[in-house]
Scaffold this active site. Structure first.
Site, PDB file in Angstrom:
ATOM      1  N   THR A   1       0.855  -1.186   0.000  1.00 44.09           N
ATOM      2  CA  THR A   1       0.000   0.000   0.000  1.00 44.09           C
ATOM      3  C   THR A   1       0.890   1.234   0.000  1.00 44.09           C
ATOM      4  O   THR A   1       2.050   1.152  -0.354  1.00 44.09           O
ATOM      5  CB  THR A   1      -0.942  -0.021   1.222  1.00 44.09           C
ATOM      6  OG1 THR A   1      -0.153  -0.153   2.409  1.00 44.09           O
ATOM      7  CG2 THR A   1      -1.939  -1.174   1.133  1.00 44.09           C
TER       8      THR A   1
ATOM      9  N   ASN B   1       0.845   4.325   2.545  1.00 38.97           N
ATOM     10  CA  ASN B   1       1.352   4.860   3.804  1.00 38.97           C
ATOM     11  C   ASN B   1       2.164   3.835   4.587  1.00 38.97           C
ATOM     12  O   ASN B   1       3.086   4.191   5.318  1.00 38.97           O
ATOM     13  CB  ASN B   1       0.197   5.361   4.684  1.00 38.97           C
ATOM     14  CG  ASN B   1       0.043   6.858   4.639  1.00 38.97           C
ATOM     15  OD1 ASN B   1       0.894   7.568   4.124  1.00 38.97           O
ATOM     16  ND2 ASN B   1      -1.056   7.348   5.178  1.00 38.97           N
ATOM     17  N   CYS B   2       1.824   2.565   4.446  1.00 44.58           N
ATOM     18  CA  CYS B   2       2.491   1.520   5.241  1.00 44.58           C
ATOM     19  C   CYS B   2       4.007   1.505   5.044  1.00 44.58           C
ATOM     20  O   CYS B   2       4.746   1.452   6.031  1.00 44.58           O
ATOM     21  CB  CYS B   2       1.879   0.156   4.954  1.00 44.58           C
ATOM     22  SG  CYS B   2       0.143   0.056   5.435  1.00 44.58           S
ATOM     23  N   PRO B   3       4.511   1.578   3.803  1.00 42.50           N
ATOM     24  CA  PRO B   3       5.973   1.590   3.654  1.00 42.50           C
ATOM     25  C   PRO B   3       6.636   2.789   4.331  1.00 42.50           C
ATOM     26  O   PRO B   3       7.756   2.669   4.834  1.00 42.50           O
ATOM     27  CB  PRO B   3       6.186   1.627   2.146  1.00 42.50           C
ATOM     28  CG  PRO B   3       4.935   1.091   1.565  1.00 42.50           C
ATOM     29  CD  PRO B   3       3.841   1.498   2.511  1.00 42.50           C
TER      30      PRO B   3
ATOM     31  N   ILE C   1       6.958   1.817   7.957  1.00 37.55           N
ATOM     32  CA  ILE C   1       7.992   0.797   8.157  1.00 37.55           C
ATOM     33  C   ILE C   1       9.372   1.428   8.040  1.00 37.55           C
ATOM     34  O   ILE C   1      10.272   1.132   8.832  1.00 37.55           O
ATOM     35  CB  ILE C   1       7.809  -0.374   7.176  1.00 37.55           C
ATOM     36  CG1 ILE C   1       6.549  -1.161   7.551  1.00 37.55           C
ATOM     37  CG2 ILE C   1       9.040  -1.290   7.192  1.00 37.55           C
ATOM     38  CD1 ILE C   1       6.203  -2.288   6.616  1.00 37.55           C
TER      39      ILE C   1
END
Length: 187
Positions: A44, A46-48, A51
Site C-alpha cells: 500500500t 502509507n504503510c511503507p 515501516i
C-alpha cells in the site's frame, strides 16, 4: 473495553524476519519490551513510510531493549516479496507478521471485518506481556514512530519508578512528576 493493563492473549502466527520465516507467539514477547505496529496491508502507500520510519528508529528501540513487530492481514509470504521489492520495507530488520486469519487483529481490536484489513494500531507491551500503551486511528493517517519510542521510554520509566508520572511531551532524562496533594492546583 480498554486493553490497557491486560495480558496479551495466546497466539501463534508466522513472520518474515532476516531472510527466513519464523513463528511468533505471545511467549516471543515475554522477557523484553515489545512494540506491535498494525498496518492495513502490504503493497500500500502509507504503510511503507511507517515501516521506513520504524527502521530509521530501530536503533532507539534496540537501545531501549525492545523488539518491533509489524503486523498486517497479509501472509508472511507476501511480506517476503514486499521486503525484497520495496526500498522502504527492505530496511526493516524486525519481524513482519502475517495475520491472514485475523487472529491478532481481532485480539487487539483493530480488525476491519468489511475490508479484511487492520486499522493503524500501536501497542507497547511490557516484559510480562501486559499492554501498557494503545494508539488506534484511521488508516489515512500515518504515525510518527519517534513518538512511539517516546511512549515506550515513558512506559519503561514509570515501570521502574512507581509513583512517578511522565508529563506531556516528556523525553528521557527530563523531570517527571510525583503526584501528591502538594501538587494539586499548582501545575
Amino acid at each position: 473495553m480498554s486493553l490497557i493493563n491486560t495480558q496479551v492473549q495466546p497466539f501463534k502466527v508466522n513472520a518474515f524476519h532476516n531472510g527466513k520465516f519464523i513463528e511468533v507467539t505471545e511467549e516471543s514477547l515475554k522477557g523484553k519490551w515489545s512494540v506491535l505496529i498494525f498496518m492495513p496491508a502490504a503493497f500500500t502507500f502509507n504503510c511503507p513510510t511507517e515501516i521506513e520510519d520504524a527502521a530509521n528508529n530501530y536503533g532507539e528501540f534496540q537501545k531501549a531493549g525492545a523488539e518491533v513487530y509489524i503486523v498486517t492481514t497479509d501472509t508472511h509470504f507476501s511480506h517476503k516479496v514486499w521486503h525484497e521489492t520495496s526500498p522502504a520495507v527492505g530496511k526493516a530488520q524486525f519481524p513482519l507478521i502475517g495475520d491472514p486469519t485475523h487472529q491478532l487483529t481481532n485480539a487487539f481490536g483493530v480488525h476491519i471485518p468489511e475490508e479484511g484489513l487492520a486499522l493503524r494500531g500501536t501497542f507497547v507491551i511490557n516484559p510480562e506481556g501486559v499492554i501498557k500503551t494503545v494508539e488506534i486511528h484511521s488508516n489515512e493517517i500515518a504515525r510518527d514512530v519517534g513518538e512511539t519510542v517516546r511512549k515506550l521510554k515513558a512506559a519503561q520509566y514509570t515501570a521502574a519508578h512507581p509513583g512517578e508520572v511522565c508529563p506531556a511531551k516528556w523525553k528521557e532524562g527530563e523531570k517527571t512528576l510525583a503526584p501528591s496533594l502538594d501538587l494539586v492546583g499548582k501545575i
